[in-house]
Design a protein around this motif. Structure first.
Motif, PDB file in Angstrom:
ATOM      1  N   ILE A   1       0.698  -1.203  -0.141  1.00  0.00           N
ATOM      2  CA  ILE A   1       0.099   0.001  -0.027  1.00  0.00           C
ATOM      3  C   ILE A   1       0.846   1.248  -0.182  1.00  0.00           C
ATOM      4  CG2 ILE A   1      -1.692   1.357   1.203  1.00  0.00           C
ATOM      5  CD1 ILE A   1      -2.667  -1.426   0.170  1.00  0.00           C
ATOM      6  N   ASN A   2       0.555   2.122  -0.710  1.00  0.00           N
ATOM      7  CA  ASN A   2       1.195   3.578  -0.932  1.00  0.00           C
ATOM      8  C   ASN A   2       0.851   4.267   0.435  1.00  0.00           C
ATOM      9  OD1 ASN A   2       2.250   4.276  -3.522  1.00  0.00           O
ATOM     10  ND2 ASN A   2       0.223   3.369  -4.153  1.00  0.00           N
ATOM     11  N   GLY A   3       2.004   4.733   1.185  1.00  0.00           N
ATOM     12  CA  GLY A   3       1.885   5.389   2.279  1.00  0.00           C
ATOM     13  C   GLY A   3       1.030   6.756   2.129  1.00  0.00           C
ATOM     14  N   ALA A   4       1.285   7.129   1.211  1.00  0.00           N
ATOM     15  CA  ALA A   4       0.567   8.497   0.663  1.00  0.00           C
ATOM     16  C   ALA A   4      -0.822   8.517   0.582  1.00  0.00           C
ATOM     17  CB  ALA A   4       0.999   9.152  -0.743  1.00  0.00           C
ATOM     18  N   ALA A   5      -1.606   7.053   0.467  1.00  0.00           N
ATOM     19  CA  ALA A   5      -2.935   6.978   0.479  1.00  0.00           C
ATOM     20  C   ALA A   5      -3.424   6.669   1.798  1.00  0.00           C
ATOM     21  CB  ALA A   5      -3.376   5.744  -0.437  1.00  0.00           C
ATOM     22  N   LEU A   6      -2.617   6.786   2.846  1.00  0.00           N
ATOM     23  CA  LEU A   6      -2.891   6.533   4.197  1.00  0.00           C
ATOM     24  C   LEU A   6      -2.688   7.603   5.335  1.00  0.00           C
ATOM     25  CD1 LEU A   6      -1.430   2.974   4.363  1.00  0.00           C
ATOM     26  CD2 LEU A   6      -3.707   3.354   4.126  1.00  0.00           C
ATOM     27  N   LYS A   7      -3.614   7.509   6.378  1.00  0.00           N
ATOM     28  CA  LYS A   7      -3.197   8.378   7.443  1.00  0.00           C
ATOM     29  C   LYS A   7      -3.387   7.580   8.721  1.00  0.00           C
ATOM     30  CE  LYS A   7      -7.685  10.782   7.780  1.00  0.00           C
ATOM     31  NZ  LYS A   7      -8.419  11.909   7.777  1.00  0.00           N
ATOM     32  N   PHE A   8      -2.415   7.841   9.757  1.00  0.00           N
ATOM     33  CA  PHE A   8      -2.300   6.910  10.817  1.00  0.00           C
ATOM     34  C   PHE A   8      -2.870   7.443  11.906  1.00  0.00           C
ATOM     35  CE2 PHE A   8       0.093   5.354  14.497  1.00  0.00           C
ATOM     36  CZ  PHE A   8      -0.093   4.123  14.282  1.00  0.00           C
TER      37      PHE A   8
END
Length: 135
Positions: free
Chosen positions: A120-127
Motif C-alpha cells: 500500500i502507498n503510504g501517501a494513500a494512508l493516514k495513521f
C-alpha cells in the motif's frame, strides 16, 4: 459544483502526491513513506475519506519499500480489481468507500497468516496511533 472544482478542492486538501496516488493510480517512490518502516500500534485510514483500512497488528516488514499488511481490517474495507497496466497482471486495491487507489495485493505474504501482501502507498494512508509503543 463541477468535477473540475471537486478535483481542484481534493488536490488542495490532499496535496500533489496523495492526489496522484489516490486519484490517478500513481505510486510513490519505495522507502519514501513514513509508514514503510513504522511499527507503532494503531489504525491506518484512507487519506481521502477516513475509512479504517488496516490495523498495525496486520503490518509486517516485507522489505519492499511500501507499507505491507497481510489483511485489511475487514474484507469490506477494500475492493480489488484486475489491473493490466504496465504490461503486468496485478490486483489493484482500492478503498471500498470512496474508490481511492491504495496499491496492489500479491500472493507472497507471510505463509503463517494469509499468504497475502497488501502493498500500500503510504501517501494513500493516514495513521491514527494508539500510543507510540513499538510492536
Amino acid at each position: 459544483m463541477s468535477q473540475n472544482e471537486i478535483d481542484r478542492e481534493l488536490l488542495e486538501r490532499l496535496g500533489p502526491l496523495a492526489y496522484r496516488v489516490t486519484q490517478e493510480k500513481g505510486t510513490e517512490r519505495p522507502f519514501s513513506s513514513e509508514f514503510a518502516e513504522s511499527w507503532r500500534s494503531g489504525q491506518y485510514h484512507c487519506v481521502v475519506c477516513d475509512t479504517v483500512l488496516f490495523e498495525s497488528d496486520n503490518q509486517f516488514n516485507a522489505g519492499c519499500g511500501w507499507p505491507s499488511f497481510d489483511a485489511p481490517v475487514t474484507e469490506a474495507a477494500v475492493a480489488e480489481h484486475r489491473d493490466l497496466s504496465h504490461g503486468m497482471i496485478r490486483t489493484e486495491v482500492v478503498c471500498h468507500a470512496c474508490g481511492a487507489h491504495l496499491g496492489h495485493v500479491f500472493p507472497d505474504g507471510p505463509p503463517e497468516t494469509t499468504g497475502l501482501r497488501y502493498c500500500i502507498n503510504g501517501a494513500a494512508l493516514k495513521f491514527d496511533g494508539l500510543g507510540n509503543l513499538d510492536k
